[in-house]
Enzyme design. Sequence first.
Site, PDB file in Angstrom:
ATOM      1  N   TYR A   1     -37.031  -8.666  58.384  1.00 20.67           N
ATOM      2  CA  TYR A   1     -36.403  -7.115  58.134  1.00 20.67           C
ATOM      3  C   TYR A   1     -36.987  -6.735  56.755  1.00 20.67           C
ATOM      4  O   TYR A   1     -37.106  -5.271  56.823  1.00 20.67           O
ATOM      5  CB  TYR A   1     -34.957  -7.054  58.390  1.00 20.67           C
TER       6      TYR A   1
ATOM      7  N   LYS B   1     -35.746 -22.968  62.596  1.00 25.87           N
ATOM      8  CA  LYS B   1     -37.076 -23.226  63.694  1.00 25.87           C
ATOM      9  C   LYS B   1     -38.083 -23.983  62.713  1.00 25.87           C
ATOM     10  O   LYS B   1     -39.141 -23.559  62.855  1.00 25.87           O
ATOM     11  CB  LYS B   1     -37.504 -21.642  64.300  1.00 25.87           C
TER      12      LYS B   1
ATOM     13  N   ASP C   1     -33.557 -22.087  69.150  1.00 28.90           N
ATOM     14  CA  ASP C   1     -33.390 -21.887  70.812  1.00 28.90           C
ATOM     15  C   ASP C   1     -32.375 -22.858  71.364  1.00 28.90           C
ATOM     16  O   ASP C   1     -31.630 -22.339  72.299  1.00 28.90           O
ATOM     17  CB  ASP C   1     -34.689 -22.141  71.342  1.00 28.90           C
TER      18      ASP C   1
ATOM     19  N   ASP D   1     -28.929 -12.250  63.461  1.00 22.55           N
ATOM     20  CA  ASP D   1     -28.791 -10.723  64.137  1.00 22.55           C
ATOM     21  C   ASP D   1     -28.583 -11.425  65.736  1.00 22.55           C
ATOM     22  O   ASP D   1     -27.694 -10.760  66.310  1.00 22.55           O
ATOM     23  CB  ASP D   1     -29.920 -10.144  63.947  1.00 22.55           C
TER      24      ASP D   1
ATOM     25  N   ASP E   1     -24.566 -11.710  67.760  1.00 21.25           N
ATOM     26  CA  ASP E   1     -24.133 -10.777  69.176  1.00 21.25           C
ATOM     27  C   ASP E   1     -24.139 -11.596  70.153  1.00 21.25           C
ATOM     28  O   ASP E   1     -23.282 -11.126  71.177  1.00 21.25           O
ATOM     29  CB  ASP E   1     -25.766  -9.946  69.073  1.00 21.25           C
TER      30      ASP E   1
END
Length: 347
Positions: free
Chosen positions: A136, A186, A218, A242, A246
């Site tokens: 970001y 990851k 994942d 992020d 959610d």
Amino acid sequence: MKIAVLPGDGIGPEVTGEAVRVLEALGLPDLELTFADVGGAAYKAHGHPLPAATLDLARASDAILFGAVGDPDCDNLERALRPEQAILGLRKELGLFANLRPAKVFAGLEDFSALRPEVAGAIDLLIVRELNGDVYFGDKGIETLPDGTRRGWDMMSYSEAEVRRIAHVGFRAAQGRSGKLCSVDKANVLETSQVWRDTVIAVAADYPDVELSHMYVDNAAMQLVRSPGQFDVVVTGNLFGDILSDQASMCVGSIGLLASASLSEGTLGLYEPIHGSAPDIAGKGLANPMATVLSAAMLLRHSLGLEDQAARIEAAVARALSDGIRGADLGGNHGTVAIGSAIVERL
């Protein structure tokens, strides 16, 4: 105790109004609330989503109670002037690097989750998300290739110092809960994640009372649906956080109940509901203010050190829910003001 109240757009003014009522009902001495424009409302009034006066107020305050930003009227503005830039600007200018997103199913609301009630009922976790790094905020761009097609690129990166800072937040949060921290990355394919994992392991030496585990993102996404009760505190980067935060919120069943905090290295923090501006119901008195009220409780706990008062608010919300006070998001017919009044009564 100086609190900057930034209602913002859409349902922001409605839900923050009820949170302010709850704060005032506590009867705290020396509580000073100052309101200012932010987001689309600020652009329309001042020509910028984060006016200098609003930023100055935020800097001079002990904490910020934030509503929501987002206005369809501003969708065609250049990116730097869109409402959402206000929250990004506040994070950057105030050094708000750590996002705390609790997710817990309130008793009696298990059936509102998309998960089986017995699975949903076990959810009581906290996601600690780094806010100032990752793709970001890395270098990015779009280039035109020789064949005339476009290619976009975004740079993902974390320094050891950035990871160390957020890791300490995660470990301290775990110490205050059940002593379990899961670091999500990851590292099997990303060098950025390898630095992340190595640094978190190094920081763990300072917290022998916390059990540290690691999980690829994942798998973490799958486990949040399969067995969310296994998680206590999760610490992860900006992009992964992020997405996972959610996902966790929807496992709970309603985003109208979920609060969040964005913290600096000091006590300054920004507190907001996660649900956004919801322009389709703005001004109709239908929005559930509980997430904003719970954000106010986090404000009292993390920025002002008022644990007892924070717990009072949380207990009042839980009691209201158990008494059947529910908004449309939970299948009820109580409006914004009615829900706020019910919480105030139970204080």
